[in-house]
Write a protein that holds these residues in place. Structure first.
Motif, PDB file in Angstrom:
ATOM      1  N   ARG A 163       4.778  -9.540   3.166  1.00 48.05           N
ATOM      2  CA  ARG A 163       4.995  -8.294   3.908  1.00 48.05           C
ATOM      3  C   ARG A 163       5.607  -7.231   2.999  1.00 48.05           C
ATOM      4  N   TRP A 164       6.604  -7.627   2.189  1.00 49.06           N
ATOM      5  CA  TRP A 164       7.231  -6.649   1.292  1.00 49.06           C
ATOM      6  C   TRP A 164       6.196  -6.056   0.337  1.00 49.06           C
ATOM      7  N   LEU A 165       5.355  -6.919  -0.251  1.00 47.73           N
ATOM      8  CA  LEU A 165       4.359  -6.438  -1.206  1.00 47.73           C
ATOM      9  C   LEU A 165       3.390  -5.468  -0.533  1.00 47.73           C
ATOM     10  N   ALA A 166       2.954  -5.801   0.691  1.00 47.04           N
ATOM     11  CA  ALA A 166       2.044  -4.906   1.415  1.00 47.04           C
ATOM     12  C   ALA A 166       2.685  -3.538   1.631  1.00 47.04           C
ATOM     13  N   GLU A 167       3.945  -3.533   2.073  1.00 49.04           N
ATOM     14  CA  GLU A 167       4.616  -2.259   2.328  1.00 49.04           C
ATOM     15  C   GLU A 167       4.813  -1.473   1.032  1.00 49.04           C
ATOM     16  N   HIS A 168       5.121  -2.188  -0.058  1.00 48.80           N
ATOM     17  CA  HIS A 168       5.311  -1.513  -1.340  1.00 48.80           C
ATOM     18  C   HIS A 168       4.005  -0.870  -1.812  1.00 48.80           C
ATOM     19  N   LEU A 169       2.903  -1.599  -1.715  1.00 49.24           N
ATOM     20  CA  LEU A 169       1.615  -1.067  -2.173  1.00 49.24           C
ATOM     21  C   LEU A 169       1.160   0.117  -1.319  1.00 49.24           C
ATOM     22  N   LEU A 170       1.464   0.068  -0.019  1.00 46.00           N
ATOM     23  CA  LEU A 170       1.113   1.196   0.853  1.00 46.00           C
ATOM     24  C   LEU A 170       1.882   2.456   0.465  1.00 46.00           C
ATOM     25  N   GLY A 171       3.072   2.270  -0.122  1.00 50.95           N
ATOM     26  CA  GLY A 171       3.883   3.419  -0.507  1.00 50.95           C
ATOM     27  C   GLY A 171       3.597   3.963  -1.897  1.00 50.95           C
ATOM     28  N   ARG A 172       2.750   3.272  -2.676  1.00 57.10           N
ATOM     29  CA  ARG A 172       2.427   3.743  -4.031  1.00 57.10           C
ATOM     30  C   ARG A 172       1.349   4.824  -3.983  1.00 57.10           C
ATOM     31  N   ARG A 173       1.369   5.693  -4.978  1.00 65.48           N
ATOM     32  CA  ARG A 173       0.390   6.784  -5.015  1.00 65.48           C
ATOM     33  C   ARG A 173      -0.907   6.381  -5.717  1.00 65.48           C
ATOM     34  N   GLY A 174      -0.860   5.424  -6.643  1.00 63.02           N
ATOM     35  CA  GLY A 174      -2.031   5.088  -7.441  1.00 63.02           C
ATOM     36  C   GLY A 174      -3.068   4.284  -6.689  1.00 63.02           C
ATOM     37  N   ALA A 175      -4.209   4.067  -7.358  1.00 54.73           N
ATOM     38  CA  ALA A 175      -5.297   3.260  -6.791  1.00 54.73           C
ATOM     39  C   ALA A 175      -4.993   1.780  -6.986  1.00 54.73           C
ATOM     40  N   LEU A 176      -5.647   0.951  -6.170  1.00 54.91           N
ATOM     41  CA  LEU A 176      -5.434  -0.492  -6.186  1.00 54.91           C
ATOM     42  C   LEU A 176      -6.764  -1.210  -6.049  1.00 54.91           C
ATOM     43  N   VAL A 177      -6.973  -2.240  -6.885  1.00 49.66           N
ATOM     44  CA  VAL A 177      -8.086  -3.179  -6.697  1.00 49.66           C
ATOM     45  C   VAL A 177      -7.459  -4.564  -6.681  1.00 49.66           C
ATOM     46  N   VAL A 178      -7.661  -5.318  -5.598  1.00 47.50           N
ATOM     47  CA  VAL A 178      -6.961  -6.593  -5.432  1.00 47.50           C
ATOM     48  C   VAL A 178      -7.917  -7.672  -4.922  1.00 47.50           C
ATOM     49  N   VAL A 179      -7.901  -8.824  -5.587  1.00 50.94           N
ATOM     50  CA  VAL A 179      -8.583 -10.018  -5.092  1.00 50.94           C
ATOM     51  C   VAL A 179      -7.561 -10.819  -4.303  1.00 50.94           C
ATOM     52  N   THR A 180      -7.864 -11.154  -3.059  1.00 52.39           N
ATOM     53  CA  THR A 180      -6.960 -11.981  -2.262  1.00 52.39           C
ATOM     54  C   THR A 180      -7.730 -12.646  -1.130  1.00 52.39           C
ATOM     55  N   HIS A 181      -7.237 -13.819  -0.717  1.00 52.68           N
ATOM     56  CA  HIS A 181      -7.807 -14.473   0.462  1.00 52.68           C
ATOM     57  C   HIS A 181      -6.875 -14.311   1.664  1.00 52.68           C
ATOM     58  N   ASP A 182      -5.771 -13.566   1.494  1.00 50.83           N
ATOM     59  CA  ASP A 182      -4.831 -13.350   2.597  1.00 50.83           C
ATOM     60  C   ASP A 182      -5.374 -12.233   3.483  1.00 50.83           C
ATOM     61  N   ARG A 183      -5.872 -12.615   4.660  1.00 51.76           N
ATOM     62  CA  ARG A 183      -6.611 -11.667   5.491  1.00 51.76           C
ATOM     63  C   ARG A 183      -5.699 -10.640   6.156  1.00 51.76           C
ATOM     64  N   TRP A 184      -4.482 -11.031   6.520  1.00 49.53           N
ATOM     65  CA  TRP A 184      -3.532 -10.047   7.047  1.00 49.53           C
ATOM     66  C   TRP A 184      -3.247  -8.989   5.981  1.00 49.53           C
ATOM     67  N   PHE A 185      -3.054  -9.419   4.755  1.00 49.81           N
ATOM     68  CA  PHE A 185      -2.780  -8.508   3.645  1.00 49.81           C
ATOM     69  C   PHE A 185      -3.958  -7.553   3.440  1.00 49.81           C
ATOM     70  N   LEU A 186      -5.182  -8.087   3.452  1.00 47.04           N
ATOM     71  CA  LEU A 186      -6.380  -7.259   3.305  1.00 47.04           C
ATOM     72  C   LEU A 186      -6.449  -6.194   4.387  1.00 47.04           C
ATOM     73  N   ASP A 187      -6.213  -6.607   5.634  1.00 43.95           N
ATOM     74  CA  ASP A 187      -6.350  -5.687   6.756  1.00 43.95           C
ATOM     75  C   ASP A 187      -5.249  -4.639   6.758  1.00 43.95           C
ATOM     76  N   THR A 188      -4.069  -5.007   6.237  1.00 40.36           N
ATOM     77  CA  THR A 188      -2.930  -4.089   6.236  1.00 40.36           C
ATOM     78  C   THR A 188      -3.017  -3.078   5.101  1.00 40.36           C
ATOM     79  N   VAL A 189      -3.462  -3.524   3.927  1.00 33.46           N
ATOM     80  CA  VAL A 189      -3.363  -2.709   2.718  1.00 33.46           C
ATOM     81  C   VAL A 189      -4.645  -1.955   2.387  1.00 33.46           C
ATOM     82  N   CYS A 190      -5.798  -2.600   2.565  1.00 32.23           N
ATOM     83  CA  CYS A 190      -7.040  -2.080   1.966  1.00 32.23           C
ATOM     84  C   CYS A 190      -7.789  -1.122   2.890  1.00 32.23           C
TER      85      CYS A 190
END
Length: 589
Positions: A163-190
């Protein structure tokens, strides 16, 4: 919007195997892209070609001039003679403790990833693989970047860390490309999804829920022979629409098309029927610990705990890394004795324990032989499967089933371990991080099996999507020696952890003088507590009624929209009342 990285007609092969075939795509400023696909299908290769770590065989990769980029993959190496301070802070010019401690952003990253607890002067060489991955992630996150490229960043984080990582990435200004199988994380961040499949990269708008819908729709329109995949996608979509409040707040699906896909799909699990069946198989007593104490080293993980797990119970066990989840699971499995109290196991229990370690796999056999060594056929719920069919459900294709066990990857060996456990037809499952190294397709197959599995189950997992999907209850280890039942599930767990941290900060802060409440304030708080509990009962009843009405209205789009909006309102109020209840409970103590 500026383009940061561009791939033009890129191909990449290893031996005779083509992982990327004539792929063209780009990453723009502000993009948050989730990359999904089968294990071994080319996700990591795509990231490495995109980042310039691996050259393409053909085609062109172009990057924006002066691009500030950091890459953290499974192959990222840290200097073996470095300390945490050398790896994370020194490259950014922090010469003293005071400098980095005064930087709130850096302090948040170090605390959020558990780096402060590791110790800044700890040598990297003595750390576990998971700890080194967290240090490498912290070293990337403290930088100001245009593009961050991450490969499975959630793998060594607990629910709170994800959860902390998701919130941190949502607050960053830069672009993100992430491989993950965590579906909550995908739906929250991407905001976009790339699926690497058959050498191509299919691109979709939105996160996991949107991708599942698009894939189910694609399968329906194509009318291909992928019947198994289509049914799983439809079932997954039905669950997303009916049973996951966290996602029903995102009304992004085309309702008419979605209803055409899911109108005839039954609920993922009939809990009443499965519980009744489990009682017939297991009797009244399954697993119990009475007045149990569990000590590891100089730490008391649980003290004088009584916990009864009954027939058909489906329990998710959560807690921070190191809280004792794995040790408690070993106690339930009978693999270690309690340091006080006793463990009781029912006479009809056939227990299977999936550990995080890989062992007891016959390296001289082929995959199918290793599965058939346990049994040739298995009955799971209402379905009878051959050894080959179960192996295929868990990601071993017909050809892969003839691979020697000794040649399997770590993820494949874990899938084989799980397949062999299920072939033994246990009626009690203890699963320790079952999602490790599984791709999303295999996760869907596993959840489909567990949905209809008629037994008792305790799951330790940082994958909150899996816990919400297959478990009916959540319990937590908060470090107070108890096992706490959480009626509000993982959301309640995270709220309580936040409250714990705030209390700890208040004790440490110099200005935090104790504030005594007089008897009148306590009486008022207890009165408010009773009122809030009554309101929660009303809201819970209303929520259950609305879920039932949603299921009945599956073929009525307009009514479905109205009920969906009403449910969101109820859930929002329930969240607010639960927060008020926690505040009132603190005041009443």
């Amino acid at each position: 919007m500026a383009n940061l990285v561009n791939l033009e007609s890129v191909s990449k092969s290893y031996g005779v195997r083509s992982l990327l075939d004539d792929v063209s795509l780009g990453v723009n400023e502000g993009d948050r892209i989730g990359v999904v696909g089968l294990n071994g299908g080319g996700k990591t290769t795509l990231l490495e070609v995109l980042a310039g770590i691996e050259p393409p065989d053909t085609g062109r990769v172009s990057q924006n001039r002066d691009l500030r980029m950091a890459v953290v993959t499974q192959r990222t190496q840290l200097p073996t003679d470095a300390t945490v301070r050398n790896a994370v802070l020194d490259p950014h010019g922090y010469t003293s403790e005071h400098e980095w401690a005064a930087d709130a952003r850096v302090r948040s990253i170090l605390d959020g990833l558990g780096i402060t607890a590791l110790g800044l002067d700890s040598p990297v060489a003595t750390m576990s693989g998971g700890e080194r991955r967290r240090v490498a992630l912290a070293a990337a996150l403290v930088r100001e970047l245009d593009l961050l490229v991450l490969d499975e960043p959630t793998n060594h984080l607990d629910v709170e860390g994800v959860r902390w990582l998701a919130e941190h990435l949502l607050g960053r200004r830069g672009a993100l490309v992430v491989v993950t199988h965590d579906r909550w994380f995908l739906d929250t961040v991407c905001t976009r999804t790339w699926e690497v499949v058959g050498g191509a990269v299919e691109q979709y708008e939105g996160g996991y829920g949107d991708w599942i819908f698009a894939r189910a729709e694609r399968a329906r329109l194509a009318d291909t022979a992928e019947e198994k995949r289509r049914n799983l996608a439809r079932k997954e979509l039905a669950w997303l629409r009916r049973g996951a409040p966290a996602r029903t707040s995102k009304p992004r699906y085309r309702i008419d098309a979605a209803e055409a896909l899911i109108s005839d799909v039954p609920p993922p699990r009939d809990s009443v029927e499965l519980t009744a069946f489990a009682r017939r198989r297991l009797g009244k007593t399954v697993l119990e610990i009475e007045d149990a104490t569990l000590v590891v080293g100089d730490r008391t993980l649980v003290k004088d705990v009584t916990w009864r797990i009954g027939p058909g119970d489906r329990v998710g066990l959560v807690g921070v890394n190191g809280s004792g989840k794995t040790s408690l699971l070993r106690l339930l499995a009978g693999e270690r004795e309690p340091d006080g109290g006793k463990r009781i196991q029912g006479q009809t229990v056939r227990l299977a324990h999936l550990t995080q370690e890989l062992h007891d796999l016959p390296g001289d056999m082929r995959v199918l032989e290793a599965v058939e060594e346990v049994a040739r056929r298995v009955v799971l719920g209402k379905h009878e499967l051959s050894a080959s069919q179960l192996a295929e459900k868990l990601g071993f294709s017909k050809t892969r089933q003839w691979t020697p066990v000794g040649d399997l990857s770590g993820g494949e060996r874990r899938r084989l371990q799980l397949t062999r456990l299920l072939m033994a037809e246990p009626n009690v499952l203890l699963l320790d991080e079952p999602t490790n190294d599984l791709d999303i397709d295999t996760l869907q197959q596993l959840e489909d099996l567990l949905d209809s599995w008629p037994g008792t189950m305790v799951v330790v997992s940082h994958d909150r999507y899996l816990v919400e999907r297959v478990c009916d209850r959540v319990v937590a280890l908060f470090g107070d020696g108890g096992v706490t039942d959480l009626t509000g599930g993982i959301e309640e767990y995270l709220r309580r952890r936040d409250a714990q941290r705030e209390q700890s900060a208040a004790v440490v802060a110099p200005a935090a003088a104790p504030k005594a409440s007089d008897a009148a304030e306590q009486r008022a708080a207890r009165k408010e507590l009773a009122r809030l509990e009554r309101r929660l009962d009303v809201l819970t009843k209303k929520e259950n009624e609305l879920h039932a009405k949603l299921a009945e209205a599956a073929t009525e789009p307009e009514r479905l929209l109205s009920l969906d909006a009403e449910l969101r309102t109820v859930l929002a109020e329930k969240d607010e009342v639960e927060q008020q209840w926690m505040e009132a409970a603190d005041a009443a103590e």
